[in-house]
Scaffold this motif. Structure first.
Motif, PDB file in Angstrom:
ATOM      1  N   ARG A  86      -2.733  -3.712  11.977  1.00 38.41           N
ATOM      2  CA  ARG A  86      -3.764  -2.276  11.958  1.00 38.41           C
ATOM      3  C   ARG A  86      -4.431  -2.466  13.411  1.00 38.41           C
ATOM      4  N   PRO A 103      -1.719   4.076  14.531  1.00 36.20           N
ATOM      5  CA  PRO A 103      -0.419   4.379  13.936  1.00 36.20           C
ATOM      6  C   PRO A 103       0.630   5.026  14.652  1.00 36.20           C
ATOM      7  N   ARG A 154      -1.253   6.127   6.854  1.00 36.10           N
ATOM      8  CA  ARG A 154      -1.626   6.171   8.145  1.00 36.10           C
ATOM      9  C   ARG A 154      -0.967   7.242   8.796  1.00 36.10           C
TER      10      ARG A 154
END
Length: 399
Positions: A186, A190, A332
């Motif tokens: 993360r 994305p 995402r």
């Protein structure tokens, strides 16, 4: 006086005191400075008697003796230690069972005004027999293989002493790390739908080259996974880590019989059950990663609920034609993908994952299908307003 050895578009400066005059690819038993083993006279005689019109399969070892000696550079250990600031932890960019990978800085050109070249240095753990075998495989395969979607091996280092055994590899530096990092970490933004497809097309082209691109030998990668798809400055994908690669079956045989190795969650079930390795084993692994780019989930995640821990079992309950299919898509993505294209990629993944390996598509067909998917309109259809105008917006993602 220092000697300059040219490598591609730049030159390295090395002391050259211990550098062999004839750079040879390493032998399985000796260090990098030992001559590569030669084929037996019987083998030579058999090859020379073959028909000129019939292509003769050649081993990677033979090809590496012929080509690798010209393409790869033998590095001094002290030079690599200096380039990594003594293998500083601050320059470490990766670590695995094989050892550690470091960012390394070399001066380019023979003069003092040259800039710096950034490369990656992999240092294998000492006293590891398996590590030496994988190091040797990387030197031999990447000394022969050359394709835009394969990472480029610059050279290697092998030093044997009374106190230690050093095995190192020097690669081009890939600044955007791996597909694994961008899908599952993360800390990275994305990847867009289009970028995911472009990366998978490049990776498929790399596999197709291994399977069908060389007349002399067929290569089975055997360890395709998101972590082994590295990304350059432009996010162009390149396959890395060829330590587990194997030559394909020889003429008249359908498979290679070998011990089962690889990464849990990516190995084809037929390979696990029988030890029979074929190019379609790579196709299965590719299908797993296709579902990873759709879902943003790893092949195995023990932190998930029991029914969702194994990716392939979970997605099987939401097939491409079902109303619930969109529930498996990576949140995402924010719904910014054409639903028809996503279903088409899932159907392709299912073809790669069929039980019978002979029914899985060759990578050439996979490349063609993904290229067609990439051409599908990535924009959602226009929504008509009451006033007759229209605007475009992404439909809300189903959860």
């Amino acid at each position: 006086m220092a000697r300059v050895t040219k490598m591609g578009c730049f030159a390295f400066k090395s002391g050259g005191k211990n550098k062999p005059k004839n750079q040879r690819t390493p032998s399985p038993s000796g260090g990098a400075k030992s001559p590569a083993p030669t084929s037996s006279e019987g083998h030579k005689s058999k090859s020379s008697s073959a028909s000129a019109t019939t292509p003769t399969r050649t081993s990677i070892q033979e090809l590496s003796e012929e080509r690798g000696a010209q393409r790869l550079r033998v590095f001094d250990f002290d030079e690599l230690s200096s380039a990594t600031n003594g293998f500083s932890r601050a320059l470490k960019i990766g670590e695995g069972g094989f050892g550690s990978v470091y960012r390394a800085f070399f001066r380019s050109g023979s003069g003092g005004g040259g800039g710096r070249v950034v490369l990656a240095v992999k240092r294998l753990k000492q006293r590891s027999l398996q590590g030496h075998k994988q190091w040797l495989a990387e030197v031999q395969f990447l000394g022969v293989l050359e394709h835009p979607n394969l990472v480029r091996l610059i050279g290697y280092c092998a030093v044997d002493s009374e106190t230690s055994k050093q095995r190192l590899l020097v690669y081009e530096f890939m600044p955007n790390k791996s597909l694994d990092d961008h899908l599952f970490n993360r800390a990275h933004p994305p990847l867009s739908w289009r970028m995911r497809l472009q990366i998978m097309i490049g990776a498929a082209r790399g596999l197709d080259y291994l399977h069908e691109g060389l007349q002399e030998v067929q290569v089975i990668y055997r360890d395709f996974k998101a972590a082994n798809v590295l990304l350059d400055a432009d996010f162009k994908p390149k396959l890395s880590d060829f330590g587990l690669a194997r030559e394909g079956p020889t003429e008249g045989k359908t498979h290679v019989s070998t011990a089962v190795v690889g990464t849990h969650g990516y190995a084809a079930p037929d390979y696990i059950e029988t030890g029979h390795l074929t190019t379609r084993s790579d196709v299965w692994s590719y299908g797993v990663v296709l579902y990873e780019i759709l879902t943003g989930r790893r092949s195995v995640e023990r932190s998930r609920p029991p029914e969702e821990q194994k990716l392939l079992d979970w997605v099987a309950r939401h097939p491409p034609e079902s109303h619930s299919f969109r529930s498996i898509m990576d949140p995402r993505l924010g719904g910014k993908y054409p639903a028809a294209a996503a279903r088409r990629v899932a159907r392709l993944a299912d073809r790669c994952l069929v039980k019978n390996p002979k029914e899985r598509p060759p990578m050439r067909d996979v490349v063609g299908e993904l290229e067609r998917v990439l051409q599908m309109d990535p924009s959602p259809p226009p929504l008509v307003e009451k006033d007759g105008g229209d605007r475009r917006r992404s439909p809300p993602a189903k959860r």
